[in-house]
Design a protein around this motif. Structure first.
Motif, PDB file in Angstrom:
ATOM      1  N   ALA A   1      -3.102   0.259  -3.864  1.00 19.06           N
ATOM      2  CA  ALA A   1      -2.917  -1.030  -3.189  1.00 19.06           C
ATOM      3  C   ALA A   1      -2.725  -2.121  -4.230  1.00 19.06           C
ATOM      4  CB  ALA A   1      -4.125  -1.342  -2.318  1.00 19.06           C
TER       5      ALA A   1
ATOM      6  N   ASP B   1      -0.729  -1.823  -9.235  1.00 16.32           N
ATOM      7  CA  ASP B   1      -1.465  -0.983  -8.286  1.00 16.32           C
ATOM      8  C   ASP B   1      -2.903  -0.737  -8.724  1.00 16.32           C
ATOM      9  OD1 ASP B   1       0.663  -0.698  -6.567  1.00 16.32           O
ATOM     10  OD2 ASP B   1       1.277   1.254  -7.346  1.00 16.32           O
TER      11      ASP B   1
ATOM     12  N   VAL C   1       0.835  -1.206   0.000  1.00 16.03           N
ATOM     13  CA  VAL C   1       0.000   0.000   0.000  1.00 16.03           C
ATOM     14  C   VAL C   1       0.866   1.251   0.000  1.00 16.03           C
ATOM     15  CG1 VAL C   1      -1.669   1.318   1.369  1.00 16.03           C
ATOM     16  CG2 VAL C   1      -1.885  -1.163   1.212  1.00 16.03           C
TER      17      VAL C   1
END
Length: 186
Positions: free
Chosen positions: A82, A125, A51
């Motif tokens: 994340a 991501d 994260v």
């Protein structure tokens, strides 16, 4: 004299038992999560998540434009990225809480575009937003954002903790909670 020795030995055993009880960790401590600390802009990795928290802003109203949903109040909106760390099986962020002055607030699932529950990919991501509705009289100076993977009550697992300096957080009238995007941020 034998009687005094017995009394002293008994007292020593009671004192030793009290010492063992005092140093034995509680069940919550033994089974609680392992906290992995980081700060805004740092990439923080737990066993299941990677994260990066980008920013935190206050808003008087949050909206979801494609859903016509909106809510007034004292909102803290966190933008972050994340990814799954090792596997995409059940890879998602299920726990997102904000700890402010010892009080815990859970990320709202009312915005349909919240990052909560979004499937995550390994090494790619997913950019999204979390919204926390706070009491109107709460004026925090800092907070801890706590994030965990697919288990909403992590026991003996990692929880990412990111310190947020809320005194420097911007305040906006309205923030649109955008749909999570995979890959490069827009």
């Amino acid at each position: 004299m034998n009687r005094w020795v017995s009394w002293l030995a008994g007292a020593a055993l009671v004192a030793a038992a009290g010492g063992v009880v005092a140093v034995t960790p509680s069940t919550d401590t033994r089974n609680g999560p392992f906290l992995v600390h980081g700060t805004v802009s740092d990439t923080v990795a737990s066993r299941e998540l990677v994260v990066t928290v980008d920013s935190a802003s206050f808003a008087d109203r949050v909206t979801v434009s494609d859903d016509d949903w909106q809510a007034e109040g004292n909102w803290l909106v966190v933008e972050l990225s994340a990814a799954a760390r090792q596997t995409e099986v059940e890879a998602s962020m299920r726990l997102a809480t904000l700890v402010v002055d010892g009080r815990e607030f859970i990320a709202s699932e009312r915005p349909s575009t919240s990052l909560i529950g979004t499937e995550l990919r390994v090494g790619i991501d997913t950019h999204g937003m979390l919204a926390f509705q706070l009491p109107t009289d709460l004026e925090p100076s800092d907070a801890e954002l706590r994030l965990a993977g697919p288990h909403s009550t992590p026991r003996l697992d990692d929880v990412i903790v990111v310190h947020l300096d809320l005194e420097s957080a911007a305040r906006e009238r309205t923030i649109d909670i955008l749909e999570p995007t995979i890959g490069e941020s827009s």
